[in-house]
Motif scaffolding. Structure first.
Motif, PDB file in Angstrom:
ATOM      1  N   SER A 184       0.863  -1.185   0.000  1.00  0.00           N
ATOM      2  CA  SER A 184       0.000   0.000   0.000  1.00  0.00           C
ATOM      3  C   SER A 184       0.898   1.232   0.000  1.00  0.00           C
ATOM      4  N   SER A 185       0.416   2.286  -0.664  1.00  0.00           N
ATOM      5  CA  SER A 185       1.201   3.503  -0.832  1.00  0.00           C
ATOM      6  C   SER A 185       0.382   4.703  -0.374  1.00  0.00           C
ATOM      7  N   TYR A 186       1.021   5.624   0.332  1.00  0.00           N
ATOM      8  CA  TYR A 186       0.369   6.805   0.890  1.00  0.00           C
ATOM      9  C   TYR A 186       1.202   8.014   0.487  1.00  0.00           C
ATOM     10  N   SER A 187       0.619   8.929  -0.284  1.00  0.00           N
ATOM     11  CA  SER A 187       1.383  10.031  -0.860  1.00  0.00           C
ATOM     12  C   SER A 187       0.824  11.388  -0.438  1.00  0.00           C
ATOM     13  N   HIS A 188       1.552  12.435  -0.848  1.00  0.00           N
ATOM     14  CA  HIS A 188       1.149  13.826  -0.596  1.00  0.00           C
ATOM     15  C   HIS A 188       0.988  14.108   0.898  1.00  0.00           C
ATOM     16  N   GLN A 189       1.955  13.696   1.689  1.00  0.00           N
ATOM     17  CA  GLN A 189       1.911  13.888   3.140  1.00  0.00           C
ATOM     18  C   GLN A 189       2.655  15.168   3.539  1.00  0.00           C
ATOM     19  N   THR A 190       2.204  15.790   4.629  1.00  0.00           N
ATOM     20  CA  THR A 190       2.945  16.937   5.165  1.00  0.00           C
ATOM     21  C   THR A 190       4.087  16.458   6.042  1.00  0.00           C
ATOM     22  N   ALA A 191       3.884  15.319   6.714  1.00  0.00           N
ATOM     23  CA  ALA A 191       4.904  14.804   7.628  1.00  0.00           C
ATOM     24  C   ALA A 191       4.659  13.322   7.859  1.00  0.00           C
ATOM     25  N   TYR A 192       5.715  12.637   8.310  1.00  0.00           N
ATOM     26  CA  TYR A 192       5.615  11.237   8.699  1.00  0.00           C
ATOM     27  C   TYR A 192       5.386  11.184  10.199  1.00  0.00           C
ATOM     28  N   ALA A 193       4.707  10.154  10.661  1.00  0.00           N
ATOM     29  CA  ALA A 193       4.519   9.973  12.099  1.00  0.00           C
ATOM     30  C   ALA A 193       5.848   9.554  12.725  1.00  0.00           C
ATOM     31  N   LYS A 194       5.952   9.742  14.014  1.00  0.00           N
ATOM     32  CA  LYS A 194       7.167   9.384  14.741  1.00  0.00           C
ATOM     33  C   LYS A 194       7.453   7.882  14.566  1.00  0.00           C
ATOM     34  N   GLY A 195       8.711   7.576  14.259  1.00  0.00           N
ATOM     35  CA  GLY A 195       9.130   6.186  14.132  1.00  0.00           C
ATOM     36  C   GLY A 195       8.916   5.571  12.757  1.00  0.00           C
ATOM     37  N   ILE A 196       8.336   6.328  11.829  1.00  0.00           N
ATOM     38  CA  ILE A 196       8.101   5.792  10.484  1.00  0.00           C
ATOM     39  C   ILE A 196       9.369   5.963   9.655  1.00  0.00           C
ATOM     40  N   LYS A 197      10.031   4.833   9.413  1.00  0.00           N
ATOM     41  CA  LYS A 197      11.254   4.803   8.606  1.00  0.00           C
ATOM     42  C   LYS A 197      11.364   3.421   7.986  1.00  0.00           C
ATOM     43  N   VAL A 198      12.184   3.311   6.955  1.00  0.00           N
ATOM     44  CA  VAL A 198      12.347   2.030   6.263  1.00  0.00           C
ATOM     45  C   VAL A 198      12.743   0.948   7.266  1.00  0.00           C
ATOM     46  N   GLY A 199      12.041  -0.170   7.197  1.00  0.00           N
ATOM     47  CA  GLY A 199      12.301  -1.305   8.081  1.00  0.00           C
ATOM     48  C   GLY A 199      11.397  -1.367   9.299  1.00  0.00           C
ATOM     49  N   ALA A 200      10.767  -0.250   9.654  1.00  0.00           N
ATOM     50  CA  ALA A 200       9.887  -0.231  10.840  1.00  0.00           C
ATOM     51  C   ALA A 200       8.646  -1.077  10.575  1.00  0.00           C
ATOM     52  N   ARG A 201       8.194  -1.794  11.602  1.00  0.00           N
ATOM     53  CA  ARG A 201       6.959  -2.576  11.508  1.00  0.00           C
ATOM     54  C   ARG A 201       5.801  -1.709  11.977  1.00  0.00           C
ATOM     55  N   VAL A 202       4.668  -1.817  11.287  1.00  0.00           N
ATOM     56  CA  VAL A 202       3.477  -1.057  11.652  1.00  0.00           C
ATOM     57  C   VAL A 202       2.296  -2.000  11.772  1.00  0.00           C
ATOM     58  N   ARG A 203       1.322  -1.590  12.570  1.00  0.00           N
ATOM     59  CA  ARG A 203       0.095  -2.367  12.757  1.00  0.00           C
ATOM     60  C   ARG A 203      -1.071  -1.644  12.108  1.00  0.00           C
ATOM     61  N   GLN A 204      -2.043  -2.393  11.669  1.00  0.00           N
ATOM     62  CA  GLN A 204      -3.236  -1.811  11.066  1.00  0.00           C
ATOM     63  C   GLN A 204      -3.836  -0.774  12.008  1.00  0.00           C
ATOM     64  N   GLY A 205      -4.134   0.397  11.477  1.00  0.00           N
ATOM     65  CA  GLY A 205      -4.734   1.463  12.268  1.00  0.00           C
ATOM     66  C   GLY A 205      -3.734   2.401  12.906  1.00  0.00           C
ATOM     67  N   GLN A 206      -2.443   2.069  12.844  1.00  0.00           N
ATOM     68  CA  GLN A 206      -1.401   2.927  13.415  1.00  0.00           C
ATOM     69  C   GLN A 206      -1.233   4.160  12.544  1.00  0.00           C
ATOM     70  N   VAL A 207      -1.073   5.338  13.159  1.00  0.00           N
ATOM     71  CA  VAL A 207      -0.840   6.562  12.395  1.00  0.00           C
ATOM     72  C   VAL A 207       0.545   6.500  11.780  1.00  0.00           C
TER      73      VAL A 207
END
Length: 190
Positions: free
Chosen positions: A162-185
């Motif tokens: 899934s791809s998310y574009s046109h963002q003003t900023a990334y949430a804290k901790g969002i970087k390549v390799g980070a694991r995310v859970r459904q619903g996480q900002v």
């Protein structure tokens, strides 16, 4: 909801729990109901506060969700009375209070002014609105992507991305390799 005395953390928990079943653009009717059972704490920042049960009635449809912690890994999820998870593999709307603007297919490009294939879906919301991960996965891109602006890509199970574009900023901790859970900002609308 906050104007009704519901604290922001509870509202965020509900959005994550209900995102795959509830259309947040539908008008609330006088017969719609929401009942919650949750813990309280004098220090909510310690994460000691949890929604234990939620019942929502929208029109003729009523759903109930129960909190369950998996004993072997300690992960928290919500299930209905039959034991089915409240979460789907991927949720449809990564901007729960956003409006659907444009789908897949040919369209007149808003900048280039000619017909061009549109290979994504567009959701609109006020600048700074949180964007949530459509499903569990690993960040494979968090950076600039030309005409897509700031972009985050998530690798999900079975080869889905899934791809998310046109963002003003990334949430804290969002970087390549980070694991995310459904619903996480994961970012914020640009």
């Amino acid at each position: 909801t906050i104007a009704r005395g519901l604290e922001e953390w509870v509202a965020n928990c509900l959005v994550g729990m209900l995102a795959s079943d509830v259309d947040f653009q539908t008008r609330v009717r006088p017969t719609d109901r929401l009942s919650l059972f949750y813990t309280e704490s004098d220090a909510p920042e310690t994460n000691e506060v949890q929604v234990l049960h939620a019942r929502i009635k929208l029109g003729d449809v009523e759903r109930r969700y129960y909190r369950f912690v998996t004993p072997d890994d300690g992960k928290v999820d919500y299930y209905d009375e039959t034991g089915k998870s409240a979460k789907k593999f991927l949720i449809r709307n990564p901007v729960p209070n956003g409006r659907f603007r444009s789908g897949f297919g040919m369209r007149r490009h808003p900048v280039l002014r000619y017909s061009k294939m549109h290979t994504g879906v567009d959701w609109s919301a006020p600048r700074g609105t949180p964007i949530i991960a459509s499903g569990n996965g690993r960040i494979i891109k968090a950076g600039w992507a030309g005409g897509y602006g700031k972009q985050t890509k998530i690798q999900h199970a079975n080869g889905y991305v899934s791809s998310y574009s046109h963002q003003t900023a990334y949430a804290k901790g969002i970087k390549v390799g980070a694991r995310v859970r459904q619903g996480q900002v994961i970012g914020f609308i640009g």
